[in-house]
Design an enzyme around this catalytic site. Sequence first.
Site, mmCIF file in Angstrom:
data_model
loop_
_atom_site.group_PDB
_atom_site.id
_atom_site.type_symbol
_atom_site.label_atom_id
_atom_site.label_comp_id
_atom_site.label_asym_id
_atom_site.label_seq_id
_atom_site.Cartn_x
_atom_site.Cartn_y
_atom_site.Cartn_z
ATOM 1 N N LYS A 13 0.836 -1.218 0.000
ATOM 2 C CA LYS A 13 0.000 0.000 0.000
ATOM 3 C C LYS A 13 0.867 1.263 0.000
ATOM 4 O O LYS A 13 0.598 2.209 -0.736
ATOM 5 C CB LYS A 13 -0.915 0.040 1.237
ATOM 6 C CG LYS A 13 -1.875 -1.121 1.357
ATOM 7 C CD LYS A 13 -2.851 -0.923 2.506
ATOM 8 C CE LYS A 13 -2.213 -0.801 3.868
ATOM 9 N NZ LYS A 13 -1.540 -2.028 4.351
ATOM 10 N N ARG A 88 -9.174 0.882 9.403
ATOM 11 C CA ARG A 88 -8.654 -0.442 9.757
ATOM 12 C C ARG A 88 -9.744 -1.318 10.375
ATOM 13 O O ARG A 88 -9.500 -2.475 10.671
ATOM 14 C CB ARG A 88 -7.575 -0.317 10.817
ATOM 15 C CG ARG A 88 -6.157 0.029 10.411
ATOM 16 C CD ARG A 88 -5.447 -1.028 9.640
ATOM 17 N NE ARG A 88 -4.115 -1.352 10.067
ATOM 18 C CZ ARG A 88 -3.003 -0.703 9.719
ATOM 19 N NH1 ARG A 88 -3.051 0.348 8.943
ATOM 20 N NH2 ARG A 88 -1.829 -1.139 10.124
ATOM 21 N N ARG A 127 11.560 -6.672 5.145
ATOM 22 C CA ARG A 127 11.468 -5.233 4.880
ATOM 23 C C ARG A 127 12.505 -4.443 5.688
ATOM 24 O O ARG A 127 12.653 -4.631 6.881
ATOM 25 C CB ARG A 127 10.056 -4.752 5.229
ATOM 26 C CG ARG A 127 9.853 -3.270 4.974
ATOM 27 C CD ARG A 127 8.405 -2.931 4.780
ATOM 28 N NE ARG A 127 7.615 -3.049 6.000
ATOM 29 C CZ ARG A 127 6.306 -2.764 6.044
ATOM 30 N NH1 ARG A 127 5.663 -2.390 4.955
ATOM 31 N NH2 ARG A 127 5.652 -2.892 7.180
ATOM 32 N N ARG A 162 11.650 -1.914 11.039
ATOM 33 C CA ARG A 162 10.606 -1.380 11.929
ATOM 34 C C ARG A 162 10.412 -2.340 13.090
ATOM 35 O O ARG A 162 10.377 -3.559 12.880
ATOM 36 C CB ARG A 162 9.289 -1.256 11.147
ATOM 37 C CG ARG A 162 9.168 0.042 10.386
ATOM 38 C CD ARG A 162 7.947 0.087 9.502
ATOM 39 N NE ARG A 162 6.714 -0.402 10.112
ATOM 40 C CZ ARG A 162 5.534 -0.344 9.517
ATOM 41 N NH1 ARG A 162 5.416 0.195 8.317
ATOM 42 N NH2 ARG A 162 4.461 -0.807 10.104
ATOM 43 N N ARG A 173 -0.006 -8.790 13.894
ATOM 44 C CA ARG A 173 -0.546 -7.791 12.961
ATOM 45 C C ARG A 173 -1.419 -8.460 11.895
ATOM 46 O O ARG A 173 -2.445 -7.914 11.494
ATOM 47 C CB ARG A 173 0.602 -7.022 12.295
ATOM 48 C CG ARG A 173 1.312 -6.100 13.280
ATOM 49 C CD ARG A 173 2.579 -5.527 12.703
ATOM 50 N NE ARG A 173 2.356 -4.644 11.581
ATOM 51 C CZ ARG A 173 3.242 -4.420 10.614
ATOM 52 N NH1 ARG A 173 4.404 -5.020 10.626
ATOM 53 N NH2 ARG A 173 2.961 -3.591 9.649
HETATM 54 P P1 AMP Z 1 1.082 0.541 9.233
HETATM 55 O O1 AMP Z 1 2.309 1.320 8.933
HETATM 56 O O2 AMP Z 1 -0.110 1.011 8.460
HETATM 57 O O3 AMP Z 1 1.298 -0.945 9.107
HETATM 58 O O4 AMP Z 1 0.716 0.832 10.772
HETATM 59 C C1 AMP Z 1 1.621 0.527 11.812
HETATM 60 C C2 AMP Z 1 0.863 0.442 13.125
HETATM 61 O O5 AMP Z 1 0.246 1.717 13.403
HETATM 62 C C3 AMP Z 1 -0.277 -0.551 13.163
HETATM 63 O O6 AMP Z 1 0.149 -1.869 13.467
HETATM 64 C C4 AMP Z 1 -1.164 0.034 14.260
HETATM 65 O O7 AMP Z 1 -0.624 -0.211 15.549
HETATM 66 C C5 AMP Z 1 -1.035 1.528 13.994
HETATM 67 N N1 AMP Z 1 -2.062 2.004 13.031
HETATM 68 C C6 AMP Z 1 -1.874 2.463 11.759
HETATM 69 N N2 AMP Z 1 -3.026 2.831 11.199
HETATM 70 C C7 AMP Z 1 -3.996 2.602 12.122
HETATM 71 C C8 AMP Z 1 -5.405 2.752 12.143
HETATM 72 N N3 AMP Z 1 -6.082 3.223 11.073
HETATM 73 N N4 AMP Z 1 -6.063 2.415 13.277
HETATM 74 C C9 AMP Z 1 -5.415 1.955 14.369
HETATM 75 N N5 AMP Z 1 -4.087 1.765 14.410
HETATM 76 C C10 AMP Z 1 -3.365 2.078 13.307
#
Ligand code: AMP
Length: 224
Positions: A13, A88, A127, A162, A173
């Site tokens: 994404k 989400r 990654r 990360r 996740r």
């Molecule tokens: P991502 O980079 O999108 O994989 O997000 C990393 C982490 O940020 C996720 O595992 C969640 O802990 C938090 N996060 C990101 N977007 C959201 C969202 N829309 N709602 C809740 N937590 C989020």
Amino acid sequence: MRIILLGAPGSGKGTQSQLLMKSHGVPQISTGDLLREAVAKRTALGLRAKSAMDAGRLVDDATVLGMIRERLTQPDAAEGFILDGFPRNIAQAEALDVLLRELAKPLEAVVLMDLDLKVLFKRLTGRRICEDCGRVFNILTAPPGTPPHCPKCGDSPRLIQRPDDKEEVIGKRLDVYEAQTKPLIEYYEAAGLLRVVNADAPVEAVFANLQAAVGAAAPVTAVD
Ligand code: AMP
């Protein structure tokens, strides 16, 4: 362009949003990036969000929705946006519907980046982020025998993983995705907005399919 890129962690994404942003001139709005920024700056919001993020859980809806409301009302989002990593869960999707109705900016499409779980796991564990140029790449797809290095800066930069890409957090996740985010597929299908793109292909091929899916005629300008 007002779209959502939907998909599990590791489905590409972020990479595809960046390409869309370059070719369409609308901002990528990534809640993950906004949260990581808040964590790095040690703001109150960041400190609140950190433990959930480190454990691979979702940050609470109120925090994320406040952040999205603020971001979507900034001037650069007036002409459109690419939402990456938001919504989400169903509650966030419903709140987004309300907000976009208020702003009179309805969604045009929701694109599901479709990818097998096994491929996702490999993408996430491999990654890395180059500390020098910020480029995101995968050390597991480098030719065999090559030491991990940034494809742009070479061997010298530090490569960062990360904290939530560590193997023990990835499982959590992906579970969260299955339980909370996947129901959005049906939600947006029912709304007539869903498009599906096969995300298990080279970046350029996925981008071409994505462009077709959102009905964009803009040429691919930069896929480096
Ligand atoms: P991502 O980079 O999108 O994989 O997000 C990393 C982490 O940020 C996720 O595992 C969640 O802990 C938090 N996060 C990101 N977007 C959201 C969202 N829309 N709602 C809740 N937590 C989020």
